[in-house]
Write a protein that holds these residues in place. Structure first.
Motif, PDB file in Angstrom:
ATOM      1  N   ASN A 127     -33.794  55.730 -27.344  1.00  0.00           N
ATOM      2  CA  ASN A 127     -34.766  56.707 -27.834  1.00  0.00           C
ATOM      3  C   ASN A 127     -36.175  56.133 -27.782  1.00  0.00           C
ATOM      4  N   ASP A 128     -36.308  54.877 -28.208  1.00  0.00           N
ATOM      5  CA  ASP A 128     -37.631  54.233 -28.165  1.00  0.00           C
ATOM      6  C   ASP A 128     -38.139  54.123 -26.733  1.00  0.00           C
ATOM      7  N   ALA A 129     -37.252  53.814 -25.797  1.00  0.00           N
ATOM      8  CA  ALA A 129     -37.660  53.730 -24.399  1.00  0.00           C
ATOM      9  C   ALA A 129     -38.103  55.092 -23.871  1.00  0.00           C
ATOM     10  N   MET A 130     -37.401  56.148 -24.262  1.00  0.00           N
ATOM     11  CA  MET A 130     -37.796  57.493 -23.847  1.00  0.00           C
ATOM     12  C   MET A 130     -39.132  57.890 -24.451  1.00  0.00           C
ATOM     13  N   ALA A 131     -39.379  57.485 -25.706  1.00  0.00           N
ATOM     14  CA  ALA A 131     -40.641  57.826 -26.367  1.00  0.00           C
ATOM     15  C   ALA A 131     -41.829  57.273 -25.595  1.00  0.00           C
ATOM     16  N   ASN A 132     -41.648  56.120 -24.976  1.00  0.00           N
ATOM     17  CA  ASN A 132     -42.716  55.545 -24.154  1.00  0.00           C
ATOM     18  C   ASN A 132     -42.724  56.134 -22.746  1.00  0.00           C
ATOM     19  N   ALA A 133     -41.533  56.272 -22.153  1.00  0.00           N
ATOM     20  CA  ALA A 133     -41.443  56.732 -20.763  1.00  0.00           C
ATOM     21  C   ALA A 133     -41.969  58.150 -20.588  1.00  0.00           C
ATOM     22  N   LYS A 134     -41.904  58.961 -21.651  1.00  0.00           N
ATOM     23  CA  LYS A 134     -42.331  60.359 -21.536  1.00  0.00           C
ATOM     24  C   LYS A 134     -43.808  60.504 -21.189  1.00  0.00           C
ATOM     25  N   GLU A 135     -44.606  59.418 -21.331  1.00  0.00           N
ATOM     26  CA  GLU A 135     -46.020  59.490 -20.989  1.00  0.00           C
ATOM     27  C   GLU A 135     -46.249  59.418 -19.481  1.00  0.00           C
ATOM     28  N   PHE A 136     -45.219  59.109 -18.719  1.00  0.00           N
ATOM     29  CA  PHE A 136     -45.351  58.984 -17.272  1.00  0.00           C
ATOM     30  C   PHE A 136     -45.695  60.329 -16.650  1.00  0.00           C
ATOM     31  N   ASP A 137     -46.528  60.310 -15.610  1.00  0.00           N
ATOM     32  CA  ASP A 137     -46.990  61.557 -14.988  1.00  0.00           C
ATOM     33  C   ASP A 137     -45.957  62.174 -14.048  1.00  0.00           C
ATOM     34  N   GLY A 138     -44.974  61.389 -13.616  1.00  0.00           N
ATOM     35  CA  GLY A 138     -43.954  61.901 -12.702  1.00  0.00           C
ATOM     36  C   GLY A 138     -42.664  62.244 -13.418  1.00  0.00           C
ATOM     37  N   PRO A 139     -41.604  62.503 -12.649  1.00  0.00           N
ATOM     38  CA  PRO A 139     -40.313  62.856 -13.250  1.00  0.00           C
ATOM     39  C   PRO A 139     -39.716  61.725 -14.083  1.00  0.00           C
ATOM     40  N   VAL A 140     -39.130  62.072 -15.212  1.00  0.00           N
ATOM     41  CA  VAL A 140     -38.420  61.136 -16.082  1.00  0.00           C
ATOM     42  C   VAL A 140     -37.034  61.718 -16.338  1.00  0.00           C
ATOM     43  N   TYR A 141     -35.996  60.896 -16.127  1.00  0.00           N
ATOM     44  CA  TYR A 141     -34.621  61.359 -16.256  1.00  0.00           C
ATOM     45  C   TYR A 141     -33.899  60.587 -17.367  1.00  0.00           C
ATOM     46  N   PRO A 142     -33.572  61.223 -18.479  1.00  0.00           N
ATOM     47  CA  PRO A 142     -32.721  60.566 -19.476  1.00  0.00           C
ATOM     48  C   PRO A 142     -31.263  60.607 -18.996  1.00  0.00           C
ATOM     49  N   VAL A 143     -30.677  59.443 -18.786  1.00  0.00           N
ATOM     50  CA  VAL A 143     -29.330  59.354 -18.232  1.00  0.00           C
ATOM     51  C   VAL A 143     -28.368  58.930 -19.327  1.00  0.00           C
TER      52      VAL A 143
ATOM     53  N   VAL B 112     -40.853  49.136 -27.109  1.00  0.00           N
ATOM     54  CA  VAL B 112     -41.696  48.740 -28.242  1.00  0.00           C
ATOM     55  C   VAL B 112     -42.459  49.959 -28.768  1.00  0.00           C
ATOM     56  N   PRO B 113     -42.234  50.357 -30.020  1.00  0.00           N
ATOM     57  CA  PRO B 113     -42.956  51.509 -30.570  1.00  0.00           C
ATOM     58  C   PRO B 113     -44.471  51.275 -30.545  1.00  0.00           C
ATOM     59  N   GLY B 114     -45.202  52.295 -30.134  1.00  0.00           N
ATOM     60  CA  GLY B 114     -46.655  52.206 -30.095  1.00  0.00           C
ATOM     61  C   GLY B 114     -47.221  51.749 -28.773  1.00  0.00           C
ATOM     62  N   PHE B 115     -46.376  51.265 -27.875  1.00  0.00           N
ATOM     63  CA  PHE B 115     -46.894  50.821 -26.576  1.00  0.00           C
ATOM     64  C   PHE B 115     -47.494  51.978 -25.775  1.00  0.00           C
ATOM     65  N   ASP B 116     -47.017  53.197 -26.016  1.00  0.00           N
ATOM     66  CA  ASP B 116     -47.551  54.337 -25.281  1.00  0.00           C
ATOM     67  C   ASP B 116     -48.972  54.685 -25.707  1.00  0.00           C
ATOM     68  N   GLU B 117     -49.483  54.024 -26.770  1.00  0.00           N
ATOM     69  CA  GLU B 117     -50.847  54.279 -27.229  1.00  0.00           C
ATOM     70  C   GLU B 117     -51.822  53.175 -26.813  1.00  0.00           C
ATOM     71  N   ILE B 118     -51.333  52.161 -26.093  1.00  0.00           N
ATOM     72  CA  ILE B 118     -52.195  51.069 -25.652  1.00  0.00           C
ATOM     73  C   ILE B 118     -53.203  51.584 -24.627  1.00  0.00           C
TER      74      ILE B 118
END
Length: 440
Positions: free
Chosen positions: A26-42, A143-149
């Protein structure tokens, strides 16, 4: 395939994605969702969606070129095999329990190394906090908060995920962001010598900060540092307590002296602490390389100035005599109770303080300008004079600030925009000047 997918992915799969807050997936998805391209939760057990992305059962159902592996160590070899068969070019393996964890872990690491080589997969890790590239909105980490760096111009390459995370948050907390953080972990097939050339070619990276415990690719790493045009600063840890180091990233135990000698010979700066690592990287990323090691020190308060002068003289940094032309100009500006040699001290902030900096900065005997001034609301910092000076000369200017943070922030940010590196203690400013002197 390979490194290009790690550094510039078109799509990302999060293998082991989860809806449950607090879980790695879940934490990895919380960061990955900021990506501009396709993201696939597997996740074959996943139902519905997470962060707006529909679950898929297998990486084979995606066109991902980067996989974030959020599964335990024993499951990783099979997951990496599936990635290879699906055409994934790069994978981040977060799990620990590999070569650092004894014979069974070593066997698991050998399995993923074999699979990675078979399919041409660049693996970051295992035992890593992942990597982030804020300029590209890639946040491949749990890492929580990395998507805000925020984006910056210093890249961090850390053998330890904890060191990389701590350094990243320190840069961001101080307002500088990062060009990227790359946690190498156990370095199954992506090591320092693989990452440094990519960062050297990256237009967003103006300095590279390395944290090293030990690497079997030391010769190749030294060669890449020697060939890099981007400044490199290195912090070597793990010089004692060998069993602790082995249990961390399975790093080989190597003599610190070799790193110091050969990294320095290759053109790197060696740091003794995390703050030195980041400060040296920041000043090298911000400032032009000086033509020589001669420092002109200007202070508005003598006490901190004396501390800075002591620090620099202990490191054999030179304070040249100012030219007669500069002395004559200073005599017209300064009051009689000031010290107008080098260092130059004005006694306190004054409306003409910017003129004093300008005079010293334009002196032919000065290669590096170092300033200390406590902020005063009625005066502010001499931003206009610094703008003119930095436009006219190709010399590094380091400005050490002090005062209420909220009051001086605007002027400090403007100085950084002008190419003036700013620091907040006498020692940090003096250390930055010593780094520039060493690089001259």
């Amino acid at each position: 395939m390979g490194l290009s997918d790690l550094f510039d992915p078109d799509s990302i799969a999060v293998i082991g994605a989860s809806k449950t807050p607090g879980k790695l997936g879940n934490d990895a998805m919380a960061n990955a969702k900021e990506f501009d391209g396709p993201v696939y939760p597997v996740n074959p057990s996943g139902e519905g969606s997470v962060y707006g992305y529909d679950f898929v059962e297998s990486v084979a159902e995606t066109d991902a070129d980067l996989a974030l592996c959020c599964v335990p160590a024993p499951a990783t070899p099979d997951v990496l095999q599936e990635c290879g068969e699906a055409g994934v070019g790069a994978a981040v393996v977060f799990a620990g329990g590999f070569a650092e964890a004894g014979s069974d872990g070593k066997q698991l690491q050998e399995q993923i190394h074999h699979t990675a080589e078979e399919y041409g997969i660049s693996v970051l890790g295992p035992n890593t906090a992942g990597h982030i590239m804020p300029h590209r909105n890639v946040f491949s980490s749990f890492v929580p908060g990395f998507d805000e760096i925020e984006a910056g111009n210093v890249a961090i390459v850390a053998q330890s995920g904890g060191v990389g995370v701590t350094a990243t948050f320190q840069l961001d907390r101080e307002g500088y962001g990062t060009a990227g953080m790359y946690g190498l972990g156990n370095r199954v097939n992506t090591d320092f010598d693989d990452v440094i050339p990519v960062l050297d070619a990256d237009p967003e990276t103006d300095a590279i900060a390395l944290h090293i415990e030990g690497t079997s690719e030391i010769d190749a790493t030294i060669e890449t540092i020697h060939e890099a045009s981007t400044p490199v600063v290195a912090l070597k840890s793990g010089n004692r307590m060998e069993e602790f180091v082995q249990a961390h990233t399975a790093a080989p135990i190597q003599e610190y002296g070799r790193y110091e000698r050969e990294f320095t010979d290759a053109g790197a700066i060696m740091a003794d602490s995390m703050t030195e690592l980041l400060d040296a990287s920041r000043v090298l990323a911000k400032c032009p390389v000086p033509e020589g090691p001669n420092v002109g020190l200007v202070t508005a308060q003598a006490g901190p100035g004396i501390m800075m002068a002591d620090y620099l003289q202990e490191r054999n940094v030179n304070f040249p005599a100012l030219t007669e032309e500069t002395r004559a100009r200073l005599d017209d500006i300064l009051l009689g109770f000031t010290y107008d040699q080098n260092p130059v001290d004005t006694g306190r902030p004054m409306p003409e303080f910017g003129e004093v900096i300008d005079a010293v900065g334009r002196d032919d005997n000065v290669d590096i300008v170092l300033v200390y001034e406590i902020f005063e609301h009625s005066l502010g910092y001499p931003v206009e004079e610094l703008e003119q000076l930095t436009n006219d000369i190709e010399k590094p200017v380091v400005f050490t600030v002090a005062g209420p943070d909220a009051a001086l922030t605007e002027d400090r940010e403007r100085m950084e925009e002008l190419g003036v590196a700013t620091f907040d203690t006498p020692e940090r400013g003096a250390y930055a000047a010593s780094v520039l002197a060493e690089m001259s």
